[in-house]
Design an enzyme around this catalytic site. Sequence first.
Site, PDB file in Angstrom:
ATOM      1  N   ASP A 132       0.877  -1.071  -0.176  1.00 42.04           N
ATOM      2  CA  ASP A 132      -0.056   0.104   0.119  1.00 42.04           C
ATOM      3  C   ASP A 132       0.961   1.316  -0.174  1.00 42.04           C
ATOM      4  OD1 ASP A 132      -3.266   0.550   1.094  1.00 42.04           O
ATOM      5  OD2 ASP A 132      -1.805   2.231   1.382  1.00 42.04           O
ATOM      6  N   ILE A 133       0.455   2.353  -0.936  1.00 40.43           N
ATOM      7  CA  ILE A 133       1.337   3.404  -1.064  1.00 40.43           C
ATOM      8  C   ILE A 133       1.182   4.392   0.405  1.00 40.43           C
ATOM      9  CG2 ILE A 133      -0.458   4.938  -1.982  1.00 40.43           C
ATOM     10  CD1 ILE A 133       1.468   5.769  -3.975  1.00 40.43           C
ATOM     11  N   ASN A 177     -13.106  -3.482   2.382  1.00 42.00           N
ATOM     12  CA  ASN A 177     -14.127  -2.354   2.504  1.00 42.00           C
ATOM     13  C   ASN A 177     -14.867  -2.324   1.358  1.00 42.00           C
ATOM     14  OD1 ASN A 177     -12.746  -1.084   4.862  1.00 42.00           O
ATOM     15  ND2 ASN A 177     -11.457  -0.187   3.426  1.00 42.00           N
ATOM     16  N   HIS A 225     -10.800  -5.213  -3.512  1.00 43.62           N
ATOM     17  CA  HIS A 225      -9.151  -5.527  -3.202  1.00 43.62           C
ATOM     18  C   HIS A 225      -9.371  -5.818  -1.421  1.00 43.62           C
ATOM     19  CE1 HIS A 225      -9.839  -1.237  -2.633  1.00 43.62           C
ATOM     20  NE2 HIS A 225      -9.404  -1.202  -1.191  1.00 43.62           N
ATOM     21  N   HIS A 244      -7.197  -5.817   1.911  1.00 44.45           N
ATOM     22  CA  HIS A 244      -5.980  -5.266   2.739  1.00 44.45           C
ATOM     23  C   HIS A 244      -5.526  -6.376   3.606  1.00 44.45           C
ATOM     24  CE1 HIS A 244      -7.008  -0.640   2.199  1.00 44.45           C
ATOM     25  NE2 HIS A 244      -8.219  -1.390   1.626  1.00 44.45           N
TER      26      HIS A 244
END
Length: 113
Positions: free
Chosen positions: A31-32, A88, A101, A103
Amino acid sequence: MNTKNIFQKIIKKKISAEIIYQDKKITAFNDISPRAPIHIIIIPNNFIKNINYIDKKNLNILSYMMYKSIKIAKNKKIHKSGYRIVINCNKNGGQTIPYLHIHLLGGKKLQNF
Ligand code: AMP
């Protein structure tokens, strides 16, 4: 660039990301804006907008994403200390990128909710 395209471009390596695993079905990358020492995003290579679009026909990809998330957690050696898997969905769920996606979060004690 629309937000869906960000993840599509990561899959096709048209924008840079720290891809940590990729195969024919999924791509996993850091993750950025990590919320934990380990924060990895796992996505299907074929576009699915969010988890509402999982049905009997494409259920396999969700279980495959989960399976690979667990494998990555083991590779990152956070499986014993523990980790969290989050998906989410839409606005109230906090989904900002309209591309399904997972996480994978770990490497520290996460806040309870
Ligand atoms: P969500 O809020 O559940 O839709 O999660 C989207 C996640 O994608 C956020 O945690 C972002 O930090 C992450 N993200 C957005 N753009 C990028 C990018 N270019 N590379 C890696 N992660 C990204």
